[in-house]
Design a protein around this motif. Structure first.
Motif, PDB file in Angstrom:
ATOM      1  N   ALA A 276       4.577   0.138   2.554  1.00  0.00           N
ATOM      2  CA  ALA A 276       5.181   0.831   3.755  1.00  0.00           C
ATOM      3  C   ALA A 276       4.385   0.494   4.847  1.00  0.00           C
ATOM      4  CB  ALA A 276       4.874   2.305   3.540  1.00  0.00           C
ATOM      5  N   ASP A 277       4.850   0.350   6.063  1.00  0.00           N
ATOM      6  CA  ASP A 277       4.424   0.112   7.436  1.00  0.00           C
ATOM      7  C   ASP A 277       3.517   1.360   7.825  1.00  0.00           C
ATOM      8  OD1 ASP A 277       5.972  -2.186   7.467  1.00  0.00           O
ATOM      9  OD2 ASP A 277       6.691  -1.748   9.493  1.00  0.00           O
ATOM     10  N   SER A 278       2.205   0.993   8.037  1.00  0.00           N
ATOM     11  CA  SER A 278       1.310   2.309   7.962  1.00  0.00           C
ATOM     12  C   SER A 278       0.528   2.075   9.292  1.00  0.00           C
ATOM     13  CB  SER A 278       0.378   2.254   6.901  1.00  0.00           C
ATOM     14  OG  SER A 278       1.099   2.345   5.655  1.00  0.00           O
ATOM     15  N   MET A 279       0.023   3.213   9.768  1.00  0.00           N
ATOM     16  CA  MET A 279      -0.876   3.222  10.949  1.00  0.00           C
ATOM     17  C   MET A 279      -2.322   2.931  10.195  1.00  0.00           C
ATOM     18  SD  MET A 279      -0.614   6.206  13.867  1.00  0.00           S
ATOM     19  CE  MET A 279      -0.508   7.498  12.560  1.00  0.00           C
ATOM     20  N   VAL A 322       1.909   4.529   0.838  1.00  0.00           N
ATOM     21  CA  VAL A 322       2.014   3.338   1.154  1.00  0.00           C
ATOM     22  C   VAL A 322       2.617   2.442  -0.116  1.00  0.00           C
ATOM     23  CG1 VAL A 322       0.354   1.253   1.770  1.00  0.00           C
ATOM     24  CG2 VAL A 322       0.012   3.539   2.672  1.00  0.00           C
ATOM     25  N   ILE A 323       2.386   2.548  -1.328  1.00  0.00           N
ATOM     26  CA  ILE A 323       2.767   2.168  -2.381  1.00  0.00           C
ATOM     27  C   ILE A 323       4.285   2.753  -2.747  1.00  0.00           C
ATOM     28  CG2 ILE A 323       2.668   1.674  -4.773  1.00  0.00           C
ATOM     29  CD1 ILE A 323      -0.385   2.106  -4.892  1.00  0.00           C
ATOM     30  N   THR A 324       5.342   1.993  -2.264  1.00  0.00           N
ATOM     31  CA  THR A 324       6.702   2.536  -2.237  1.00  0.00           C
ATOM     32  C   THR A 324       7.154   2.507  -3.612  1.00  0.00           C
ATOM     33  OG1 THR A 324       7.289   0.484  -1.686  1.00  0.00           O
ATOM     34  CG2 THR A 324       6.883   1.958   0.361  1.00  0.00           C
ATOM     35  N   VAL A 490       9.442   2.661   5.516  1.00  0.00           N
ATOM     36  CA  VAL A 490       9.694   1.473   4.623  1.00  0.00           C
ATOM     37  C   VAL A 490      10.801   0.727   5.145  1.00  0.00           C
ATOM     38  CG1 VAL A 490      10.593   0.860   2.328  1.00  0.00           C
ATOM     39  CG2 VAL A 490       9.324   2.923   2.588  1.00  0.00           C
ATOM     40  N   PRO A 491      10.315  -0.537   5.835  1.00  0.00           N
ATOM     41  CA  PRO A 491      11.088  -1.167   6.441  1.00  0.00           C
ATOM     42  C   PRO A 491      12.501  -1.810   5.386  1.00  0.00           C
ATOM     43  CG  PRO A 491       9.037  -2.042   6.889  1.00  0.00           C
ATOM     44  CD  PRO A 491       8.794  -1.145   5.805  1.00  0.00           C
TER      45      PRO A 491
END
Length: 518
Positions: A276-279, A322-324, A490-491
């Motif tokens: 995942a794209d994450s801050m 984050v782990i999709t 999730v892009p």
């Protein structure tokens, strides 16, 4: 596909008149299942360097690397494992992998490629001084113990100091540069020295790359690829969509709002990211987000669904881990550790920390990059509503990476694409752990999370099966609990094509899978 004579002005400003160069052979060219002779596909951004060891690994670079460089093994998306590439077989233990390489490997210029040459490439990737983001990913926290290429036995043996059960799968990203490139790594930046099935016959940086297949012994007997692929750099999402509608491209990846209009008449092939794209936050001493309370304020202020809509116009999916779910060791119960979207709570915690209206001023430096669309503005507006001053710096992913990997000054938040070409969560460790060197060789936020550090250094890499995934779940939870990163989306890339079928990830189309759809 219709034949049009030339390519003109590719890029963001090119919406007025892009033309195709695929010729009469583009698109479907025969019976279903057959390989087309020639195709045109558009890259979302230009390649930053032809040296894969130090690339930011954005989409344009990864797609070209897949064509011009080979790897010991390849990812098999159908089985979730790995498939032969330069190696025909392998023996694996937690600390060692022995590859049996094809005996007749060559570089695309026709020179021989020996196991000792492949070993030299791996030694460079293993050297912390190379600055490669792949060092920890490929060789684990203990680093490489020995790398030996046996030219007589056609073997490559890699042994690491500490158990690293992800090593085999990560070798799908170990792009092999030929000896000429290793002798001149400075020149390699602009002149590829490839080991893959394609060579570049026309090279126009920022515009176009024409690739032609050669008789590579690295291709298995049952593998077929198009004879010619023209990759054009088209950085505008809407331009790529327009090129597809006018029939001047065979494969167009669309990330944002233009996908909706194309989907009315076309069913896309979807490529979803692993990770995942994450801050992410700059946690260096002296930076405001070194304070966990303020990281928690930011997390409460941002709605993942709102960010996904702003950053992808609804194409991407909101994320809570984050782990999709398409990765190894996905742990959905970790969602509970992510601070919920609650603006009132964000305001209250900001005030309790002594900031905001009536308190101290707080200024945040936010980095954004081009394909995030209005995502950075969404974050900035959400924080400004709390009374926080936000400065936004936009650029490309490579430019953003240059800032965060630099001296660490003058940034606080960056929505980082924690995407990986493989299903393993190990790249998360290389970006968030300090076990790889001073402050962490790639731990650009200078995160120090003692629980996470212990899991990465002493337990995760040596385990297998369910126990391994349980530990990875603990490791992710440790970072989420302390708000060291905040998953947002999730892009997803929607690939539009007429007459073709293929397998694709978020960044890369599998060139070996391209076939006529019939």
């Amino acid at each position: 596909m219709a034949r049009i004579s030339a390519v003109v002005a590719l890029g963001v400003v090119a919406a007025m008149g892009l033309s195709a160069c695929g010729g009469d052979d583009g698109g479907a060219q025969g019976k279903a299942g057959e390989v087309p002779k020639s195709i045109v596909m558009d890259l979302r951004n230009d390649i930053d360097t032809f040296d894969p060891a130090v690339s930011a690994s954005d989409q344009g670079a990864m797609q070209l690397y897949e064509a011009i460089y080979d790897t010991p093994v390849r990812q098999d998306r159908k089985t979730g494992g790995v498939a032969p590439a330069m190696a025909t077989k392998w023996e694996v233990t937690p600390t060692k992998v022995v590859f049996t390489l094809r005996p007749d490997l060559k570089c695309s210029d026709g020179t021989a490629l020996l196991p000792s040459d492949v070993a030299d490439n791996m030694k460079r990737l293993a050297d912390p001084k190379s600055g490669s983001p792949f060092t920890g990913r490929l060789f684990g926290s203990g680093g490489a113990k020995s790398i030996v290429g046996d030219d007589a036995a056609d073997t490559l043996t890699i042994e690491v100091n500490e158990p690293h059960t992800d090593m085999l799968e990560t070798m799908t990203n170990a792009f092999v540069v030929c000896p000429k490139g290793l002798k001149d790594v400075e020149g390699l930046a602009t002149a590829p020295q490839g080991s893959g099935p394609y060579k570049i016959t026309t090279l126009k940086r920022g515009e176009e790359y024409v690739l032609e297949a050669w008789d590579s012994p690295g291709l298995a007997d049952d593998e077929e690829i198009p004879d010619k692929i023209t990759m054009r750099v088209v950085t505008s999402d809407s331009t790529r969509a327009n090129l597809f509608e006018t029939g001047t491209t065979d494969i167009a990846a669309v990330l944002g709002r233009d996908s909706e209009r194309l989907e009315r008449d076309n069913k896309p092939i979807q490529g979803k990211a692993y990770g995942a794209d994450s801050m992410s936050f700059n946690e260096r001493k002296g930076r405001p987000l070194n304070d966990e309370r303020l990281r928690r304020v930011v997390a409460h202020a941002i709605d993942p669904a709102g960010y996904a809509k702003a950053a992808s116009f609804g194409v991407a999916e909101p994320a809570r881990t984050v782990i999709t779910e398409n990765m190894n060791c996905y742990t959905p119960e970790n969602e509970k550790f992510v601070p919920e979207f609650d603006v009132d709570k964000a305001k209250a915690e900001l005030k309790a920390a002594g900031y905001g209206p009536g308190g101290r001023d707080l200024t945040i430096e936010l980095l954004g990059y081009d394909v995030q669309n209005s995502g950075p503005d969404y974050i900035a507006d959400a924080l400004r509503q709390l009374g926080i001053k936000v400065n936004v710096t936009n650029g490309t992913l490579a430019q953003g990476a240059g800032i965060i990997y630099g001296d660490g000054s003058d940034w606080d938040i960056f929505v980082y694409p924690y995407q990986t070409a493989v299903r393993t969560p190990y790249p998360m460790a290389t970006k968030m752990s300090s076990v790889f060197g001073e402050g962490g060789a790639l731990n650009w936020g200078r995160v120090y999370n003692s629980k996470f550090e212990d899991l990465i250094e002493n337990r995760v890499s040596s385990l297998e099966g369910e126990e391994r995934c349980a530990r990875w779940g603990e490791a992710e939870a440790a970072l989420l609990e302390r708000v060291d990163f905040v998953p947002l989306m999730v892009p997803v890339a929607n690939y539009f094509t007429k007459g073709l079928t293929f397998d694709a990830g978020y960044r890369v189309v599998n060139l070996r899978s391209i076939r006529n759809a019939g």
